[in-house]
Motif scaffolding. Structure first.
Motif, PDB file in Angstrom:
ATOM      1  N   ALA A 152       0.884  -1.168   0.000  1.00 27.89           N
ATOM      2  CA  ALA A 152       0.000   0.000   0.000  1.00 27.89           C
ATOM      3  C   ALA A 152       0.920   1.216   0.000  1.00 27.89           C
ATOM      4  O   ALA A 152       2.082   1.118   0.393  1.00 27.89           O
ATOM      5  CB  ALA A 152      -0.922  -0.012   1.218  1.00 27.89           C
ATOM      6  N   PRO A 153       0.417   2.364  -0.445  1.00 26.87           N
ATOM      7  CA  PRO A 153       1.298   3.547  -0.549  1.00 26.87           C
ATOM      8  C   PRO A 153       1.668   4.076   0.837  1.00 26.87           C
ATOM      9  O   PRO A 153       0.794   4.338   1.654  1.00 26.87           O
ATOM     10  CB  PRO A 153       0.439   4.572  -1.297  1.00 26.87           C
ATOM     11  CG  PRO A 153      -0.704   3.806  -1.883  1.00 26.87           C
ATOM     12  CD  PRO A 153      -0.931   2.639  -0.976  1.00 26.87           C
ATOM     13  N   VAL A 154       2.963   4.226   1.092  1.00 33.27           N
ATOM     14  CA  VAL A 154       3.382   4.747   2.388  1.00 33.27           C
ATOM     15  C   VAL A 154       3.513   6.267   2.372  1.00 33.27           C
ATOM     16  O   VAL A 154       3.516   6.889   3.426  1.00 33.27           O
ATOM     17  CB  VAL A 154       4.705   4.105   2.872  1.00 33.27           C
ATOM     18  CG1 VAL A 154       4.483   2.635   3.189  1.00 33.27           C
ATOM     19  CG2 VAL A 154       5.819   4.269   1.876  1.00 33.27           C
ATOM     20  N   ARG A 155       3.639   6.859   1.182  1.00 33.64           N
ATOM     21  CA  ARG A 155       3.725   8.321   1.076  1.00 33.64           C
ATOM     22  C   ARG A 155       2.744   8.777  -0.002  1.00 33.64           C
ATOM     23  O   ARG A 155       3.136   9.029  -1.143  1.00 33.64           O
ATOM     24  CB  ARG A 155       5.158   8.750   0.724  1.00 33.64           C
ATOM     25  CG  ARG A 155       6.053   9.006   1.937  1.00 33.64           C
ATOM     26  CD  ARG A 155       7.519   9.106   1.582  1.00 33.64           C
ATOM     27  NE  ARG A 155       8.085   7.782   1.411  1.00 33.64           N
ATOM     28  CZ  ARG A 155       8.449   6.994   2.435  1.00 33.64           C
ATOM     29  NH1 ARG A 155       8.341   7.411   3.660  1.00 33.64           N
ATOM     30  NH2 ARG A 155       8.924   5.786   2.208  1.00 33.64           N
ATOM     31  N   PRO A 156       1.460   8.852   0.357  1.00 32.53           N
ATOM     32  CA  PRO A 156       0.450   9.190  -0.662  1.00 32.53           C
ATOM     33  C   PRO A 156       0.811  10.490  -1.371  1.00 32.53           C
ATOM     34  O   PRO A 156       1.265  11.445  -0.746  1.00 32.53           O
ATOM     35  CB  PRO A 156      -0.835   9.349   0.164  1.00 32.53           C
ATOM     36  CG  PRO A 156      -0.608   8.538   1.398  1.00 32.53           C
ATOM     37  CD  PRO A 156       0.865   8.629   1.684  1.00 32.53           C
ATOM     38  N   GLY A 157       0.631  10.498  -2.673  1.00 33.88           N
ATOM     39  CA  GLY A 157       0.911  11.693  -3.455  1.00 33.88           C
ATOM     40  C   GLY A 157       2.368  11.849  -3.845  1.00 33.88           C
ATOM     41  O   GLY A 157       2.726  12.825  -4.499  1.00 33.88           O
ATOM     42  N   GLN A 158       3.215  10.908  -3.456  1.00 37.23           N
ATOM     43  CA  GLN A 158       4.629  11.059  -3.808  1.00 37.23           C
ATOM     44  C   GLN A 158       4.827  10.937  -5.315  1.00 37.23           C
ATOM     45  O   GLN A 158       4.014  10.323  -6.020  1.00 37.23           O
ATOM     46  CB  GLN A 158       5.487  10.024  -3.082  1.00 37.23           C
ATOM     47  CG  GLN A 158       5.503   8.640  -3.723  1.00 37.23           C
ATOM     48  CD  GLN A 158       6.511   7.705  -3.050  1.00 37.23           C
ATOM     49  OE1 GLN A 158       6.161   6.922  -2.176  1.00 37.23           O
ATOM     50  NE2 GLN A 158       7.756   7.785  -3.462  1.00 37.23           N
ATOM     51  N   ASP A 159       5.911  11.523  -5.808  1.00 34.69           N
ATOM     52  CA  ASP A 159       6.279  11.346  -7.212  1.00 34.69           C
ATOM     53  C   ASP A 159       6.949   9.993  -7.389  1.00 34.69           C
ATOM     54  O   ASP A 159       7.781   9.594  -6.567  1.00 34.69           O
ATOM     55  CB  ASP A 159       7.278  12.436  -7.637  1.00 34.69           C
ATOM     56  CG  ASP A 159       6.579  13.759  -7.866  1.00 34.69           C
ATOM     57  OD1 ASP A 159       5.358  13.752  -8.124  1.00 34.69           O
ATOM     58  OD2 ASP A 159       7.259  14.795  -7.766  1.00 34.69           O
ATOM     59  N   TRP A 160       6.593   9.315  -8.452  1.00 35.51           N
ATOM     60  CA  TRP A 160       7.246   8.041  -8.771  1.00 35.51           C
ATOM     61  C   TRP A 160       8.170   8.274  -9.949  1.00 35.51           C
ATOM     62  O   TRP A 160       7.737   8.315 -11.093  1.00 35.51           O
ATOM     63  CB  TRP A 160       6.200   6.969  -9.056  1.00 35.51           C
ATOM     64  CG  TRP A 160       5.469   6.599  -7.811  1.00 35.51           C
ATOM     65  CD1 TRP A 160       4.288   7.111  -7.368  1.00 35.51           C
ATOM     66  CD2 TRP A 160       5.910   5.674  -6.808  1.00 35.51           C
ATOM     67  NE1 TRP A 160       3.960   6.557  -6.150  1.00 35.51           N
ATOM     68  CE2 TRP A 160       4.930   5.673  -5.787  1.00 35.51           C
ATOM     69  CE3 TRP A 160       7.033   4.853  -6.671  1.00 35.51           C
ATOM     70  CZ2 TRP A 160       5.058   4.881  -4.645  1.00 35.51           C
ATOM     71  CZ3 TRP A 160       7.141   4.061  -5.544  1.00 35.51           C
ATOM     72  CH2 TRP A 160       6.158   4.078  -4.542  1.00 35.51           C
ATOM     73  N   ASP A 161       9.449   8.468  -9.622  1.00 35.62           N
ATOM     74  CA  ASP A 161      10.430   8.831 -10.636  1.00 35.62           C
ATOM     75  C   ASP A 161      11.104   7.596 -11.209  1.00 35.62           C
ATOM     76  O   ASP A 161      11.515   6.703 -10.466  1.00 35.62           O
ATOM     77  CB  ASP A 161      11.514   9.721 -10.018  1.00 35.62           C
ATOM     78  CG  ASP A 161      10.969  11.088  -9.664  1.00 35.62           C
ATOM     79  OD1 ASP A 161      10.039  11.549 -10.363  1.00 35.62           O
ATOM     80  OD2 ASP A 161      11.457  11.682  -8.687  1.00 35.62           O
TER      81      ASP A 161
END
Lengths: 356, 356
Positions: free
Chosen positions: B113-122
């Motif tokens: 599950a996302p641990v840092r919602p809204g993070q950029d996935w580079d």
């Protein structure tokens, strides 16, 4: 007739017989139900091997939608030979409906890969109307006495969702272990998350498991657990147990205990069962320390409720402690029982002031 | 530079810098790569929270495709500011490419599950070309000495895929436990899957874990494991260990052992370590019994290869057994070592005759 757990309020046959979902079935997810569609695709999709792509151009589709006339957590499933509909009063209601939908597909729908490739997935042509009697449907998981690795917690959350339970009471600390990383106080997990051995059987038993036991969740592990739960409409209520059930913390930071009564530097994470006499000292230092713990905790857990433990605080050390007795006198309390209430009250107020 | 495990054959920057995948990114899955798209959506989608819907109408898409000029298990990833491409010589190659793609997104892409919602996935703008040096990249999992619950095996398969390993050697039986349901012989799991206690430490240790240990996989559990592995391009090679390492089976069916040497009805599932003297009797009854086991096994495991164990067969009982000695004489063998080879050879031929 298909058995559903928990039993829904209403359940009847819309029409005799069954209808299929198959390779061609699409998901028609209305606004607000995208998360439920993803859950269906990830779980029922994995179990059935069906792709369940987005699509609304066919009768062979599963319709997900929000109907504001339903209770927020309520849902209605209609399977009647046309496109199966799962409607809920909110995304949460639709999600509980999806849990029932999965049960209607039968036990193979709970696997993580198809066990009978090419099998027909029959849905009984039923109408189900349901809503919960209780808004708080909780389950307590004690990962303090025995650590449960993160994957086990995630599995547990999946099982909770399947049973429409919506609150995980996460018992993270106790005499026998401290399970959550607190960056300000690294020894809580460096020292407090492992014990050297464990009493085997009841505490009167002479048997020991002579091997270390322990483990803890990093802050990212906690974020993952909380996010995984939220996707399943489950709130995680963390518990940090004070002022009793704290021996693991005292083993890590001996100044938290009643240093004027015993040599708290000799304490270890507790290796047996029962109620430990080693409780927190009612000092300003202890209060500030735990405020530091709760500050990090509030960042990790969005839950409105935070559990501070509070029970089974033996008074032996406080009775003997000049520091505790001075505190009782200073606060004008009637005795040790009121001191325990004062301790809990402090964190009650502290948390309330922060909107919890 | 991003570290990849295992190191690919070729890895270079296509262009300086990074590009993003985000909420709008779609998956453009070419023919034959639908399974890889589903894997990406289920794993990378869960970790990132990105929906990754099907779609090819935008530059912001990930292209999956088969390029027959690449080796079957080879792949090429190109990230260069345009749509990222993952191409492989077959669906298997594309799948290994998807494993590398996940690594390029960084460790958070391995969460559920996302641990840092809204993070950029580079994504680093790199070109990766890779293919395996070895077609058989195996890992052996011994679930006989200690049972691993099914969810642990599935997790293990996910980790194997992440490391591009493609053969699970599944050690299902040994002296200390029998782990696969055989319908014809229910006592193999009723009796053979549990032991009363377990030696703790080396076999010379005086310590015991004084609690029962055991468990087994139902045939549907096995089907689920095999299907879950196949979706990850992993073959599961089952092992049924004969004629040594068989004490759990003899405890369940005493007639399988050397009844003319010891009282095999007194044997239990072995609770300590080492090489057990209790081996199978080289009788027709034993051969027929295990043919029955392998018949069910072949239905469960499509793997071309089936492991029959074969090592560490102590000869003490065969030396003392009139039945074994008569068999040696009847077959014109030089002794017990040749009898062991004959036993294995029987199942070698039996399996070969069935296309394995």
């Amino acid at each position: 007739m298909t058995e559903l757990i928990p039993a829904p309020r209403t359940f009847f046959w819309s029409a005799p017989g069954y209808q299929c979902v198959d390779e061609e079935t699409t998901l028609d997810a209305g606004p607000g139900t995208e998360g439920v569609a993803r859950w269906l695709r990830a779980t029922v999709g994995a179990a059935t091997g069906l792709p369940l792509p987005d699509g609304r151009d066919t009768e062979n589709r599963i319709v997900l939608g929000i109907d504001p006339d339903l209770p927020a957590e309520g849902y209605r499933i209609v399977i009647d030979g046309f496109a199966p509909r799962i409607q809920g009063g909110s995304a949460t209601g639709v999600f509980w409906g999806a849990q029932t939908f999965r049960q209607l597909l039968g036990p193979d729908a709970f696997r993580r890969a198809p066990v009978r490739p090419g099998q027909d997935w029959d849905l009984p042509q039923v109408t189900v109307e349901d809503s919960p009697r209780f808004p708080w449907r909780g389950l307590m998981l004690d990962v303090a006495r025995h650590f449960m690795p993160k994957d086990g917690v995630l599995r547990y959350l999946g099982l909770m969702a399947a049973h429409k339970l919506n609150v995980l009471h996460f018992h993270l600390t106790d005499d026998q272990g401290w399970r959550v990383e607190i960056r300000k106080y690294p020894r809580l997990t460096e020292v407090g998350s492992w014990r050297a051995r464990t009493k085997f059987g009841h505490r009167a038993s002479p048997l020991w498991e002579e091997k270390p036991h322990g483990g803890y969740y990093t802050q990212d592990d906690i974020r993952e657990i909380v996010a995984y739960a939220a996707e399943r409409h489950i709130t995680v209520v963390p518990e940090i147990d004070v002022p009793g059930h704290s021996q693991a913390a005292i083993a890590a930071y001996p100044e938290l205990g009643n240093t004027d009564v015993i040599d708290t530097t000799s304490l270890t994470v507790w290796d047996t069962w029962g109620i430990s006499a080693n409780v927190l000292a009612p000092t300003d230092n202890t209060l500030r320390f735990y405020e530091g713990v709760f500050e990090e905790l509030l960042d990790l857990f969005p839950s409105e409720f935070v559990h501070v433990g509070g029970d089974e605080c033996l008074k032996d050390q406080w009775r003997q402690s000049p520091t505790a007795q001075a505190r009782i006198k200073e606060l004008g309390l009637a005795g040790e029982d009121e001191l325990q209430a004062w301790f809990i009250g402090h964190f009650d107020n502290w948390l309330s002031a922060r909107g919890r």
